[in-house]
Design a protein around this motif. Sequence first.
Motif, PDB file in Angstrom:
ATOM      1  N   GLU A 329       0.827  -1.209   0.000  1.00  0.00           N
ATOM      2  CA  GLU A 329       0.000   0.000   0.000  1.00  0.00           C
ATOM      3  C   GLU A 329       0.857   1.252   0.000  1.00  0.00           C
ATOM      4  OE1 GLU A 329      -3.255   0.461  -0.374  1.00  0.00           O
ATOM      5  OE2 GLU A 329      -3.386  -1.702  -0.723  1.00  0.00           O
ATOM      6  N   SER A 333       0.833   4.070  -3.020  1.00  0.00           N
ATOM      7  CA  SER A 333       0.439   5.450  -2.733  1.00  0.00           C
ATOM      8  C   SER A 333       1.606   6.424  -2.825  1.00  0.00           C
ATOM      9  CB  SER A 333      -0.185   5.540  -1.335  1.00  0.00           C
ATOM     10  OG  SER A 333       0.777   5.242  -0.340  1.00  0.00           O
ATOM     11  N   LYS A 385      -5.680  -4.940   6.736  1.00  0.00           N
ATOM     12  CA  LYS A 385      -5.865  -3.878   5.743  1.00  0.00           C
ATOM     13  C   LYS A 385      -6.060  -2.539   6.441  1.00  0.00           C
ATOM     14  CE  LYS A 385      -8.407  -2.948   1.453  1.00  0.00           C
ATOM     15  NZ  LYS A 385      -8.551  -1.503   1.642  1.00  0.00           N
ATOM     16  N   GLU A 386      -6.731  -2.577   7.584  1.00  0.00           N
ATOM     17  CA  GLU A 386      -6.960  -1.347   8.343  1.00  0.00           C
ATOM     18  C   GLU A 386      -5.645  -0.712   8.773  1.00  0.00           C
ATOM     19  OE1 GLU A 386      -9.307   0.189  12.389  1.00  0.00           O
ATOM     20  OE2 GLU A 386      -9.228  -1.941  11.891  1.00  0.00           O
ATOM     21  N   GLU A 389      -4.016   1.015   5.789  1.00  0.00           N
ATOM     22  CA  GLU A 389      -4.675   2.285   5.491  1.00  0.00           C
ATOM     23  C   GLU A 389      -4.286   3.356   6.503  1.00  0.00           C
ATOM     24  OE1 GLU A 389      -8.732   1.125   5.511  1.00  0.00           O
ATOM     25  OE2 GLU A 389      -8.704   0.329   3.454  1.00  0.00           O
ATOM     26  N   LYS A 393      -2.137   6.798   5.623  1.00  0.00           N
ATOM     27  CA  LYS A 393      -2.684   8.100   6.013  1.00  0.00           C
ATOM     28  C   LYS A 393      -1.688   8.894   6.853  1.00  0.00           C
ATOM     29  CE  LYS A 393      -6.609  10.183   8.437  1.00  0.00           C
ATOM     30  NZ  LYS A 393      -7.879   9.908   9.201  1.00  0.00           N
TER      31      LYS A 393
END
Length: 484
Positions: A329, A333, A385-386, A389, A393
């Motif tokens: 991820e 990103s 997955k949390e 994320e 962030k």
Amino acid sequence: MSIDYTEKMKKLGPLPEDMRTFWIRDDLARVEAKMPYCLQCIREGREIVAALDDVAQIIGSRIRIVPDDDLEIAKALTQSAAVLVDAEQLLDENGKLPVSGSAMDGKLRREQDYVVATGRDPYEAYVALTVLEKAAEVQILADALGGVKAIPEKQARKLRQNYLSRYSKAGRKRRNKELIDAEETLGIDEVSDTEEVFDTVEISDTEEVSNKVEVSDKVEIESLDEAAMDAQILVEEFNERRNLVNYGKKLIEKKLVQGTWGNLSVRIDGQDEKEREYMLVTPSGLDYDGLGPEDMVKVEIDTLRYERRDAEGNLKSNKPTTEMGLHGEIYKSRPDVGAIIHTHSKYCSVFAACQMPLEVMDQYLAEEVAAEIIHIADYAPSGSKELSENVVKALGGVILDEDDSGDELYSELHGIMYGRRGCLMANHGMIACAADLDTALEVAEAMEEAARKLINQRLTKLVERKAMESQKQKEEIVLKFGEE
């Protein structure tokens, strides 16, 4: 065959002089030692809670203080892999140690407090001991930040069960193979036929990776025949694999990781005709000092599909780090990121355990990490997955106006945001990312140094405040009762 784990343990740091190691049964080993911060917790009557994922996984949700009694110790060890033993709780009315009863190796009980840790082999038990000592130190240092925030009991128990079923089994299997098969007491020989190891790298749908990517500007891709291009890519990939091995060892040398905890990855030039991107990641549950280039796992960034084959084309059993989704991820990103280091380093862990962001007071360190405030990602279970994320962030920057285009901390290119170089992870650890492993390591070191400086500053103020309060109390007593 008798296996000597001592040299393996030494790679985690100097062994305690008074440490004792012995087997309880074939699948359970025990170590005992006097660990300074653990002993301080015993003196203060402070039980250690799992405020960090690694403590919950390796040891359990809570480490109790018990008297020096075999039954009490055994009962406590059914709830966690370690226990703090208060020897003074068994002193008789004359302040003497009782002569009845003995420790598990037949010797009389100790006259001082000590710590017991267990594992499926002596090395695993010693890892638990070192993690416990770090947890004790973190909990003590956290007083300067207002105290740790424990992981919920239910979640801590789940982490423990996952560790027992996944990490420790894989680690013990590898350690036994190393210790028995190697010519020396420890370690395995480095892979010699490196060209053969990487002849075939496939993803899970068994489609062969073509390895057709752009190479450096030194040679135009059109001027290379297919065989030469593939050979060039294999060499470059092997160099990145070797870099991961070397930097994993550097993390140990710099005391940024313990045992298997933490992970590394690099983005590799591996786009095929389907424009798939790849990363190399460290495997799950294996110690850094025993890894070789062939142990690194090639993962497709978008789908997280992976597959490994040895020189004979047989599938290998190593699995990528459970945090591969987190790495993927970040790469998706952040096109500017080419390498990621995730560690559970001590001082950053204090802030993580307190769920607090880190203010970087030193300007030089702020430039290294490209931020004056290191944000903290909200807690989520490891590998979820949390969590991915939350970390993405916390690493994100802000969209800059044209007037801010000269800001050295952030930049914008073709509408793609380039964000921060690192963040903390609540109750977990930290992430450092950069264009390459060397810079990522510098960022990780800078974050740890920034955390160390701020904690020491806060501790100094805490000591000064307590001294002032103590002096004030003395003055009030003198005013009330007069001087002696």
